[in-house]
Design a protein around this motif. Structure first.
Motif, mmCIF file in Angstrom:
data_model
loop_
_atom_site.group_PDB
_atom_site.id
_atom_site.type_symbol
_atom_site.label_atom_id
_atom_site.label_comp_id
_atom_site.label_asym_id
_atom_site.label_seq_id
_atom_site.Cartn_x
_atom_site.Cartn_y
_atom_site.Cartn_z
ATOM 1 N N GLY A 154 0.807 -1.218 0.000
ATOM 2 C CA GLY A 154 0.000 0.000 0.000
ATOM 3 C C GLY A 154 0.837 1.264 0.000
ATOM 4 O O GLY A 154 0.407 2.308 -0.519
ATOM 5 N N SER A 155 2.032 1.185 0.575
ATOM 6 C CA SER A 155 2.914 2.363 0.617
ATOM 7 C C SER A 155 3.765 2.485 -0.644
ATOM 8 O O SER A 155 3.877 3.563 -1.239
ATOM 9 C CB SER A 155 3.832 2.276 1.842
ATOM 10 N N VAL A 156 4.355 1.364 -1.074
ATOM 11 C CA VAL A 156 5.317 1.395 -2.181
ATOM 12 C C VAL A 156 4.632 1.587 -3.527
ATOM 13 O O VAL A 156 5.212 2.169 -4.446
ATOM 14 C CB VAL A 156 6.157 0.094 -2.176
ATOM 15 N N ILE A 157 3.392 1.096 -3.657
ATOM 16 C CA ILE A 157 2.729 1.156 -4.962
ATOM 17 C C ILE A 157 2.602 2.587 -5.476
ATOM 18 O O ILE A 157 2.603 2.831 -6.688
ATOM 19 C CB ILE A 157 1.332 0.478 -4.883
ATOM 20 N N LEU A 158 2.517 3.550 -4.586
ATOM 21 C CA LEU A 158 2.411 4.950 -5.013
ATOM 22 C C LEU A 158 3.675 5.434 -5.708
ATOM 23 O O LEU A 158 3.635 6.384 -6.498
ATOM 24 C CB LEU A 158 2.114 5.838 -3.797
ATOM 25 N N ALA A 217 -5.538 0.711 -13.968
ATOM 26 C CA ALA A 217 -4.458 0.598 -12.993
ATOM 27 C C ALA A 217 -4.602 1.632 -11.884
ATOM 28 O O ALA A 217 -4.286 1.368 -10.717
ATOM 29 C CB ALA A 217 -3.103 0.746 -13.688
ATOM 30 N N VAL A 218 -5.075 2.839 -12.252
ATOM 31 C CA VAL A 218 -5.297 3.878 -11.237
ATOM 32 C C VAL A 218 -6.376 3.429 -10.255
ATOM 33 O O VAL A 218 -6.240 3.594 -9.031
ATOM 34 C CB VAL A 218 -5.687 5.213 -11.906
ATOM 35 N N ILE A 219 -7.457 2.835 -10.781
ATOM 36 C CA ILE A 219 -8.514 2.317 -9.900
ATOM 37 C C ILE A 219 -7.949 1.232 -8.990
ATOM 38 O O ILE A 219 -8.226 1.200 -7.780
ATOM 39 C CB ILE A 219 -9.685 1.764 -10.732
ATOM 40 N N ALA A 220 -7.137 0.323 -9.564
ATOM 41 C CA ALA A 220 -6.537 -0.749 -8.768
ATOM 42 C C ALA A 220 -5.667 -0.191 -7.658
ATOM 43 O O ALA A 220 -5.704 -0.665 -6.514
ATOM 44 C CB ALA A 220 -5.714 -1.667 -9.670
ATOM 45 N N MET A 221 -4.897 0.846 -7.973
ATOM 46 C CA MET A 221 -4.024 1.453 -6.971
ATOM 47 C C MET A 221 -4.840 2.059 -5.838
ATOM 48 O O MET A 221 -4.505 1.897 -4.663
ATOM 49 C CB MET A 221 -3.144 2.507 -7.616
ATOM 50 N N VAL A 222 -5.929 2.732 -6.178
ATOM 51 C CA VAL A 222 -6.783 3.339 -5.151
ATOM 52 C C VAL A 222 -7.376 2.267 -4.246
ATOM 53 O O VAL A 222 -7.414 2.417 -3.015
ATOM 54 C CB VAL A 222 -7.898 4.182 -5.809
ATOM 55 N N VAL A 223 -7.829 1.165 -4.840
ATOM 56 C CA VAL A 223 -8.416 0.084 -4.052
ATOM 57 C C VAL A 223 -7.377 -0.534 -3.119
ATOM 58 O O VAL A 223 -7.638 -0.777 -1.930
ATOM 59 C CB VAL A 223 -9.014 -0.992 -4.975
ATOM 60 N N ILE A 224 -6.173 -0.789 -3.638
ATOM 61 C CA ILE A 224 -5.122 -1.416 -2.831
ATOM 62 C C ILE A 224 -4.703 -0.508 -1.683
ATOM 63 O O ILE A 224 -4.577 -0.945 -0.533
ATOM 64 C CB ILE A 224 -3.914 -1.771 -3.723
#
Length: 425
Positions: free
Chosen positions: A77-81, A116-123
């Motif tokens: 959750g931290s690194v994905i950004l 991918a942006v939606i996936a990042m927000v969900v994660i």
């Protein structure tokens, strides 16, 4: 090692020339791509940890797997950004444009980036909701739904990854990642979804009756077909879902009776919206059982003498263990700690199973019926169980109580290999 080599090869395939060329922002772009590959690998590992693969769970234990899963989730959750941040920054420098313009360019023109942006927000959202300060404020059902959304996020990220530069033009690399995803998703589908459905088709689990054990604990008796073939060990638990409105989300409950081929019993303490509604269920309600799970069993014990230590609802797996061990003619001492006598569960059953049981009340000075008063400490342990060092010890209860008891046992020079526990919380 193999996977690390493949990730390195994929990264160098698309980033090597960029780095060697010395383009502006090249290092940021290369690092962004590397972060993307590492996050994808971590997500696959994350799913594997909770896929209920029998050989992993049996060797590691569910409690440890879930601790690894939780910690890895916070890291992801931290690194994905960093993945989109580095790419936007690097390409903005390369194209001499603003960060906002570069971000919009990527979202509009790169394949499946908006997914991918939606996936990042969900994660990131799921990881945030799992932090202790927020998790305590959520119902189990809300937390469960947030994690179910992760499966959709993985699908969105998958579409993005397979259309990314790292796999374009490298058929062997694409098939390698396809195999990884297929294996991981297959494990989740088979063991998380397929096994409970198959178990229901085979055994037709249904509620036979619900018995109130105390003011806030009730036992659910499940019957079905060929229950002699539903195998589990005393001390294990299962995720149980009742096919009734509002009670469909699976919750973890320990088996509170040893395998008997006639019924399966789980005992539930009312601590949330779901568990407070258990008593509303009616006989005949169908149930899905995912399990058995956990390795809090006597299968690896080496001694014939046992000390069982339970706190609160932690008595449920302990009670099943005692029943099995009594049937095998083992010597058992039970220390069962609760707040008051009204919180005791299975008191009459426990007395019948083993005469050497001690009920310990922490918030009452009622010593009638042989009740002890206080907390389990070194003095009480030495008085009630003078041969504790010669026994296998099983501990289950609230985390603070478990830790205090384990510290007391270790201070009494009881070896770690003799102490068995799972942190069900």
């Amino acid at each position: 090692m193999l996977h690390a080599s493949v990730v390195g090869a994929a990264w160098w395939h698309v980033s090597g020339g960029l780095l060697l060329g010395g383009h502006p922002g090249a290092l940021a772009v290369a690092l962004g791509r590397l972060v993307g590959l590492l996050v994808s690998s971590a997500v696959l590992l994350q799913l594997t940890l909770v896929s209920r693969l029998p050989w992993i769970e049996a060797s590691v234990g569910c409690d440890r797997l879930f601790r690894w899963h939780r910690r890895l989730g916070f890291v992801i959750g931290s690194v994905i950004l960093a993945h989109p941040t580095l790419l936007v920054f690097g390409y903005a420098r390369r194209h001499h444009t603003s960060l906002s313009d570069q971000f919009m360019e990527i979202v509009r023109n790169w394949p499946y980036v908006w997914l991918a942006v939606i996936a990042m927000v969900v994660i990131v959202g799921a990881a945030t909701l799992s932090t202790p300060i927020l998790r305590r404020r959520l119902t189990y059902e809300a937390w469960h739904v947030s994690h179910l959304a992760m499966y959709a996020a993985v699908g969105f990220a998958l579409l993005h990854q397979f259309n990314g530069a790292e796999l374009t033009g490298q058929r062997w690399l694409a098939w390698y990642w396809v195999a990884l995803y297929a294996f991981t998703i297959g494990c989740v589908a088979v063991f998380r979804a397929g096994r409970p459905i198959l178990g229901f088709a085979r055994h037709r689990f249904r509620i036979d009756k619900i018995v109130r054990e105390s003011d806030d604990v009730c036992s659910v008796y499940l019957t079905g077909r060929r229950l002699d073939r539903f195998t589990f060990r005393s001390g294990q638990y299962a995720n149980v879902a009742f096919l009734s409105k509002g009670l469909w989300a699976p919750h973890p409950f320990s088996f509170s009776a040893a395998p008997n081929g006639q019924f399966v019993r789980v005992s539930v303490k009312a601590v949330g919206d779901f568990t407070r509604r258990i008593h509303e269920l009616t006989p005949g309600t169908a149930a899905l059982i995912e399990g058995p799970l956990g390795r809090f069993t006597a299968s690896t014990s080496r001694r014939d003498k046992y000390l069982m230590v339970a706190g609160g609802i932690g008595i449920t797996p302990i009670r099943a263990l005692i029943e099995s061990l009594v049937g095998a003619h083992r010597d058992i001492v039970l220390l069962y700690a609760v707040r008051t006598a009204r919180d005791l569960v299975f008191a009459s059953e426990l007395r019948r199973l083993t005469p050497d049981c001690h009920f310990i009340l922490s918030q009452s000075d009622d010593v009638t019926d042989g009740h002890e008063h206080g907390r389990i400490d070194a003095v009480m342990l030495a008085r009630l169980v003078p041969d504790a060092r010669d026994r296998e010890v099983f501990v289950c209860g609230p985390p603070p109580m478990m830790q205090a008891v384990i510290d007391t046992l270790r201070a009494a020079q009881i070896r770690g290999t003799q102490i068995h526990y799972e942190r069900f919380a």
